[in-house]
Enzyme design. Structure first.
Site, PDB file in Angstrom:
ATOM      1  N   LYS A 253      -3.379 -14.390   4.791  1.00  0.00           N
ATOM      2  CA  LYS A 253      -2.700 -13.096   4.667  1.00  0.00           C
ATOM      3  C   LYS A 253      -3.450 -12.118   3.776  1.00  0.00           C
ATOM      4  O   LYS A 253      -3.449 -10.923   3.985  1.00  0.00           O
ATOM      5  CB  LYS A 253      -1.286 -13.322   4.131  1.00  0.00           C
ATOM      6  CG  LYS A 253      -0.453 -12.051   4.123  1.00  0.00           C
ATOM      7  CD  LYS A 253       0.926 -12.317   3.566  1.00  0.00           C
ATOM      8  CE  LYS A 253       1.682 -11.005   3.450  1.00  0.00           C
ATOM      9  NZ  LYS A 253       2.693 -11.000   2.444  1.00  0.00           N
TER      10      LYS A 253
ATOM     11  N   THR B  75       0.834  -1.201   0.000  1.00  0.00           N
ATOM     12  CA  THR B  75       0.000   0.000   0.000  1.00  0.00           C
ATOM     13  C   THR B  75       0.870   1.254   0.000  1.00  0.00           C
ATOM     14  O   THR B  75       0.603   2.215  -0.741  1.00  0.00           O
ATOM     15  CB  THR B  75      -0.926  -0.005   1.237  1.00  0.00           C
ATOM     16  OG1 THR B  75      -1.733  -1.181   1.201  1.00  0.00           O
ATOM     17  CG2 THR B  75      -1.820   1.220   1.272  1.00  0.00           C
TER      18      THR B  75
ATOM     19  N   PHE C 166       8.851  -8.886   3.211  1.00  0.00           N
ATOM     20  CA  PHE C 166       9.131  -8.812   4.643  1.00  0.00           C
ATOM     21  C   PHE C 166       9.996  -7.586   4.973  1.00  0.00           C
ATOM     22  O   PHE C 166       9.762  -6.518   4.438  1.00  0.00           O
ATOM     23  CB  PHE C 166       9.738 -10.122   5.153  1.00  0.00           C
ATOM     24  CG  PHE C 166       8.817 -11.307   4.983  1.00  0.00           C
ATOM     25  CD1 PHE C 166       7.490 -11.241   5.369  1.00  0.00           C
ATOM     26  CD2 PHE C 166       9.260 -12.483   4.397  1.00  0.00           C
ATOM     27  CE1 PHE C 166       6.624 -12.320   5.206  1.00  0.00           C
ATOM     28  CE2 PHE C 166       8.409 -13.572   4.223  1.00  0.00           C
ATOM     29  CZ  PHE C 166       7.099 -13.487   4.628  1.00  0.00           C
TER      30      PHE C 166
ATOM     31  N   PHE D 277      -2.595   4.984  10.860  1.00  0.00           N
ATOM     32  CA  PHE D 277      -3.936   4.456  11.143  1.00  0.00           C
ATOM     33  C   PHE D 277      -4.708   5.513  11.933  1.00  0.00           C
ATOM     34  O   PHE D 277      -4.113   6.357  12.610  1.00  0.00           O
ATOM     35  CB  PHE D 277      -3.842   3.155  11.953  1.00  0.00           C
ATOM     36  CG  PHE D 277      -3.380   1.969  11.162  1.00  0.00           C
ATOM     37  CD1 PHE D 277      -4.270   0.983  10.747  1.00  0.00           C
ATOM     38  CD2 PHE D 277      -2.042   1.840  10.803  1.00  0.00           C
ATOM     39  CE1 PHE D 277      -3.837  -0.100  10.014  1.00  0.00           C
ATOM     40  CE2 PHE D 277      -1.606   0.752  10.067  1.00  0.00           C
ATOM     41  CZ  PHE D 277      -2.508  -0.220   9.670  1.00  0.00           C
TER      42      PHE D 277
END
Length: 557
Positions: free
Chosen positions: A105, A73, A302, A382
């Site tokens: 996931k 994202t 990762f 967030f």
């Protein structure tokens, strides 16, 4: 109430793929269309003379947690932001695997208002690249067992030393270990085998490290399928497999052009795992992006100790690539998770926990500096994050001389990533980066392993099992010691123990054995237990996916 990713994707207006290609100055006649919104890009569009001076941005992250980091994202959002500030930019990503899509996931097409489209198609069969890899891999498996059965094992292969399994693009734990050839003499020779997931196939790794089709064919021929009774390696070219395998990959070797929600170009290609392979899209796709745009944003799987390290030491050395900036994605929730805060309490404001989790971010900053790269921190915001918590991150990064920017791309698309885009532009144009790999391929196996484990993981020692030491002797004997290393370990810790969160120290990395990917071109030291065939969770995501009579898919994230 937030819309789902799929609802946002469905509501987005897609442009014909020819319009997207125009932004990269690619003529319609050069496209290989897959419907109205997807096309393959021929390899002739790669132009090494145009790559010099272009900016390559690596997006990596802190150590993953259950809270999530949102690297894809952030990568898509950064590309939208760069285009908004007038920079011709393209995002280059891996393709999703069906295993995570139907498992737990989720997909790999981004999220919120920072997605690549058509989202459902990308996350399902797409252009069939994974299927082609699967078929090429399994063709070699079939030729191998046919040789033992029909050609009376003329190559003297020891069935107990066959290392080539089969693959499928699905999470299916029941197929991890199987016995084949049962049912009598006409059914083949009984032996143990198993399945890996397609993303773990060496064919996938080879595809993503190849320069062109002929290079891929050579790599496929060099795959080691097993060993003779005298411990001599048996390669795919001895089974005359590489020609047919490459033929199956004729279209899969071409990168896929799609679009972002805001109508900017995106290139998707390949999908190797990051804990057992290099964990990034293909050299071909990255060079395609650099040939066609001014800035290329690409991610590695990762964190910096896995996909990031392999991208820089392995892919960049093979591809002659030189990144200009390393964006490290972090979240407030993930930092609190590294401080030991349980998942149920991560949404509560807790600046002290953020401060306690920051050593993990500091280590990933240090890792990028080991490669002489300028890091930029992307705080993937967030709604529950407090300003005080964000200031904790900014404060420590300022003290280290590292720029930070809040990314709100999930909620606002490119508008939410403009600050990040400016920070990346400034870093890229500063000339401060002087990318240098950590090791030379010419170094010995142990020296390469110890350099990565000590500098990147922060290990105190490396310990080798008896089996691992014997394998090192074998690799030295058969001339594989000059290959780069691709360490397989847990993604959940800088160490090889998933329970050691944050920034552990004083630990020993235990190399228990090696896998070999002689065709793709790397050695895999295995630290801990790595699952090459995942299983489905107790409630698979597949249970939520449905389709109606008009062909509308629902429940896909």
């Amino acid at each position: 109430m937030h819309k789902s990713d799929l609802e946002i994707a469905k509501a987005s207006k897609m442009r014909p793929i020819a319009e997207i290609a125009e932004k990269l100055n690619v003529a319609t006649e050069d496209l290989r269309p897959y419907g109205k919104y997807v096309a393959k890009l021929p390899l002739k569009l790669i132009d090494e003379s145009k790559i010099k001076g272009k900016k390559l941005i690596l997006v990596t992250a802190i150590t993953p947690t259950v809270a999530g980091e949102g690297k894809t994202t952030a990568s898509i959002g950064l590309t939208e932001g760069l285009n908004k500030i007038g920079i011709k930019s393209v995002v280059v990503l891996r393709e999703p695997s069906l295993g995570p899509v139907f498992g737990m996931k989720g997909g790999a097409a981004g999220g919120g208002f920072a997605q690549v489209l058509p989202m459902a198609s990308i996350n399902l069969h797409f252009t069939g690249d994974f299927a082609a890899v699967e078929k090429a891999h399994n063709l070699l498996s079939a030729l191998l067992d046919n040789h033992i059965h029909n050609q009376k094992n003329a190559l003297n292969i020891d069935p107990r030393k066959i290392i080539w399994k089969r693959v499928m693009d699905m999470n299916e734990r029941a197929l991890r270990d199987i016995v084949i050839g049962l049912g009598g003499s006409s059914q083949g020779v009984p032996r143990e085998s198993g399945f890996d997931i397609t993303a773990a196939s060496e064919v996938m790794a080879a595809l993503c490290l190849s320069k062109d089709l002929m290079d891929l064919k050579e790599k496929l021929g060099n795959i080691i399928v097993g060993y003779t009774y005298q411990d001599e390696p048996v390669r795919a070219h001895q089974l005359k497999a590489q020609g047919a395998m490459a033929a199956l990959l004729k279209h899969a070797i071409m990168p896929n052009l799609v679009q972002t929600i805001e109508g900017n170009p995106a290139i998707l290609h390949g999908g190797p795992f990051a804990n057992i392979a290099q964990g990034s899209n293909s050299i071909i796709a990255t060079k395609m992006g650099l040939s066609l745009a001014d800035y290329v944003v690409t991610e590695a799987g990762f964190a910096s100790d896995l996909g990031g390290e392999k991208f820089l030491n392995l892919k960049c050395q093979y591809g002659g690539l030189k990144p200009d900036v390393a964006v490290i994605v972090t979240t407030i929730r993930a930092l609190k998770s590294h401080a030991g805060i349980p998942f149920s309490e991560l949404t509560k404001a807790n600046p002290l926990a953020v401060r306690e989790g920051l050593p993990n971010l500091e280590k990933h900053i240090e890792n990028m500096k080991h490669f002489m790269l300028t890091p930029v921190i992307a705080i993937n915001k967030f709604s529950t994050d407090s300003e005080e918590e964000i200031q904790e991150v900014t404060k420590i990064c300022n003290s280290l001389g590292v720029k930070t920017a809040v990314s709100e791309a999930w909620e606002k698309g490119g508008d939410g990533a403009i600050d990040l885009a400016y920070a990346v532009k400034e870093a890229a144009e500063s000339g401060m980066s002087n990318f240098t790999p950590l090791y030379s391929f010419e170094w010995g196996i142990e020296q390469k392993i110890e350099t990565v484990t000590r500098k990147i993981y922060g290990a105190a020692e490396v310990e080798y099992s008896v089996k691992a030491k014997q394998q090192i002797k074998l690799f030295n004997k058969i001339g594989l010691d000059k290959l780069p290393i691709c360490i397989a370990k847990t993604q959940y810790s800088l160490s090889d123990d998933p329970k050691l969160i944050n920034k552990p120290s004083g630990f020993t990395v235990k190399i228990r054995e090696f896998d070999i990917a002689a065709g793709a071109g790397f050695i895999v030291p295995i630290a801990g237990t790595i699952m090459r065939m995942p299983g489905l969770p107790s409630k698979p995501a597949a249970e939520n996916i449905d389709i109606d009579a008009e062909g509308n898919i629902t429940g896909l994230f």
